[in-house]
Motif scaffolding. Sequence first.
Motif, short mmCIF file in Angstrom:
data_model
loop_
_atom_site.label_atom_id
_atom_site.label_comp_id
_atom_site.label_asym_id
_atom_site.label_seq_id
_atom_site.Cartn_x
_atom_site.Cartn_y
_atom_site.Cartn_z
N ASN A 94 50.48 36.65 125.70
CA ASN A 94 49.22 36.07 125.04
C ASN A 94 49.51 36.02 123.61
O ASN A 94 49.26 34.82 122.90
CB ASN A 94 47.94 36.79 125.48
N ARG A 95 49.84 37.01 123.04
CA ARG A 95 50.10 37.04 121.57
C ARG A 95 51.04 35.99 121.24
O ARG A 95 50.90 35.10 120.01
CB ARG A 95 50.57 38.26 121.20
N MET A 96 52.13 35.84 121.83
CA MET A 96 52.96 34.61 121.51
C MET A 96 52.61 33.36 121.83
O MET A 96 52.82 32.49 121.09
CB MET A 96 54.20 35.05 122.34
N HIS A 97 51.52 33.07 122.89
CA HIS A 97 50.93 31.99 123.01
C HIS A 97 49.86 31.60 121.65
O HIS A 97 50.16 30.37 121.28
CB HIS A 97 50.33 31.87 124.22
N ASN A 98 49.53 32.59 121.21
CA ASN A 98 48.50 32.39 120.05
C ASN A 98 49.58 32.03 118.75
O ASN A 98 48.94 31.27 118.05
CB ASN A 98 47.65 33.54 119.75
N LEU A 99 50.41 32.59 118.77
CA LEU A 99 51.44 32.38 117.65
C LEU A 99 51.70 30.86 117.86
O LEU A 99 51.80 30.32 116.80
CB LEU A 99 52.62 33.40 117.76
N ASN A 100 52.16 30.28 118.86
CA ASN A 100 52.66 29.26 119.05
C ASN A 100 51.40 28.22 119.03
O ASN A 100 51.70 27.00 118.34
CB ASN A 100 53.15 29.07 120.52
N SER A 101 50.33 28.46 119.10
CA SER A 101 49.26 27.84 118.96
C SER A 101 49.19 27.42 117.45
O SER A 101 48.63 26.31 117.13
CB SER A 101 47.89 28.36 119.68
N ALA A 102 49.22 28.52 116.84
CA ALA A 102 49.07 28.61 115.32
C ALA A 102 50.17 27.58 114.91
O ALA A 102 49.97 26.65 113.82
CB ALA A 102 48.87 29.70 114.70
N LEU A 106 49.82 24.11 112.81
CA LEU A 106 50.65 23.81 111.50
C LEU A 106 51.11 22.40 111.73
O LEU A 106 51.21 21.66 110.92
CB LEU A 106 51.42 25.02 111.19
N ARG A 107 52.04 22.23 112.86
CA ARG A 107 52.67 20.96 113.01
C ARG A 107 51.88 19.88 112.99
O ARG A 107 52.00 18.81 112.30
CB ARG A 107 53.47 21.07 114.46
N GLY A 108 50.50 19.98 113.35
CA GLY A 108 49.72 19.11 113.28
C GLY A 108 49.06 18.58 112.10
O GLY A 108 48.66 17.39 111.80
N VAL A 109 49.08 19.24 111.05
CA VAL A 109 48.81 18.92 109.54
C VAL A 109 50.06 18.57 108.78
O VAL A 109 49.71 17.91 107.93
CB VAL A 109 47.88 20.20 109.02
N LEU A 110 51.09 18.63 109.25
CA LEU A 110 52.40 18.20 108.57
C LEU A 110 52.59 16.68 108.90
O LEU A 110 52.21 16.30 110.12
CB LEU A 110 53.58 19.04 108.98
N LYS A 118 59.82 17.10 118.15
CA LYS A 118 58.76 18.33 117.73
C LYS A 118 59.58 19.21 116.93
O LYS A 118 60.62 19.46 117.31
CB LYS A 118 58.27 18.92 119.10
N LEU A 119 59.16 19.61 115.75
CA LEU A 119 59.67 20.32 114.57
C LEU A 119 60.02 21.66 115.49
O LEU A 119 59.18 22.29 116.27
CB LEU A 119 58.95 20.56 113.79
N THR A 124 59.30 24.06 111.50
CA THR A 124 57.89 24.00 110.84
C THR A 124 57.66 24.62 109.74
O THR A 124 56.88 24.27 108.88
CB THR A 124 57.15 24.32 112.14
N LEU A 125 57.98 25.99 109.87
CA LEU A 125 57.87 26.92 108.78
C LEU A 125 58.26 26.52 107.50
O LEU A 125 57.74 26.50 106.31
CB LEU A 125 58.08 28.24 109.20
N ARG A 126 59.44 26.14 107.60
CA ARG A 126 60.45 25.80 106.10
C ARG A 126 59.66 24.42 105.76
O ARG A 126 59.50 24.35 104.64
CB ARG A 126 61.84 25.38 106.46
N PHE A 127 59.32 23.51 106.50
CA PHE A 127 58.80 22.55 106.25
C PHE A 127 57.40 22.43 105.64
O PHE A 127 56.93 22.00 104.33
CB PHE A 127 58.81 21.42 107.27
N ALA A 128 56.61 23.35 106.34
CA ALA A 128 55.17 23.52 105.65
C ALA A 128 55.62 24.17 104.28
O ALA A 128 54.65 23.96 103.36
CB ALA A 128 54.46 24.54 106.50
#
Length: 215
Positions: A94-102, A106-110, A118-119, A124-128
């Motif tokens: 569940n924690r990892m799912h939450n992390l992936n949701s976050a 983030l992908r959604g606002v990039l 899909k990045l 995603t992190l580097r691009f952001a």
Amino acid sequence: MAPHPLGAPTIQVAHEIQQPFPGVSDNVGPCAASAPPSPTRMPRNCSEAEAGACPGAAKKLRARRGGRSRPKSELALSKQRRSRRKKANDRERNRMHNLNSALDALRGVLPTFPDDAKLTKIETLRFAHNYIWALTQTLRIADHSFYGPDPPAPPCGELGSPDSGSSGDWGSLYSPVSQAGSLSPAASLEERPGLRGPTSPACLRPGTLVFSDFL
DNA sequence: TAGGCCATCTGGTCCT
DNA sequence: AGGACCAGATGGCCTA
């Protein structure tokens, strides 16, 4: 449905998610807030050897050794361990799912095209990281009306530099409009060997850098 | 087939 | 005691 890259400064939140990043508050632990997550956490101040010198340590030690707990059979212990492990696995999943949701939020606002591949997580992190930096530079330039000193080199050392060797070029940053255009993934689409299919904006510097320069 | 990415499991550590 | 966080291991899937 990526918002305009230079739109309102307010953070756009993923639709189905109430919080900007789901579970963020849960994840704001001592590491997230103050100190960077260390590979190996520092040992606690009061070890068993120091139990005598630390108030409350002896009590903790007694509790850890199960001084009062009723002795359990091997079978019961095994079942309890399995049960605990299963629950821990569920929580971890569940924690990892939450992390992936976050990460998805983030992908959604990039600024990427909807049909972009899909990045990956690291992309995603580097691009952001670099996207935020570029927006910051844009604001700074706007504030100083190009009178200020050259902007510093991109803070991309850890996450990948967009070309720190030619930071001076950033003084001639495009206008917001052209930047918005430069944010188009198409700019470096064919120059992104590491990514399958279409690409996303790399360095916000049209035509000069490729996506991989940011990764 | 090798390599990259990912999800999941797992045990350790720290915190509440 | 139990939860959160982390990193290593493992196996599946996909692509070049």
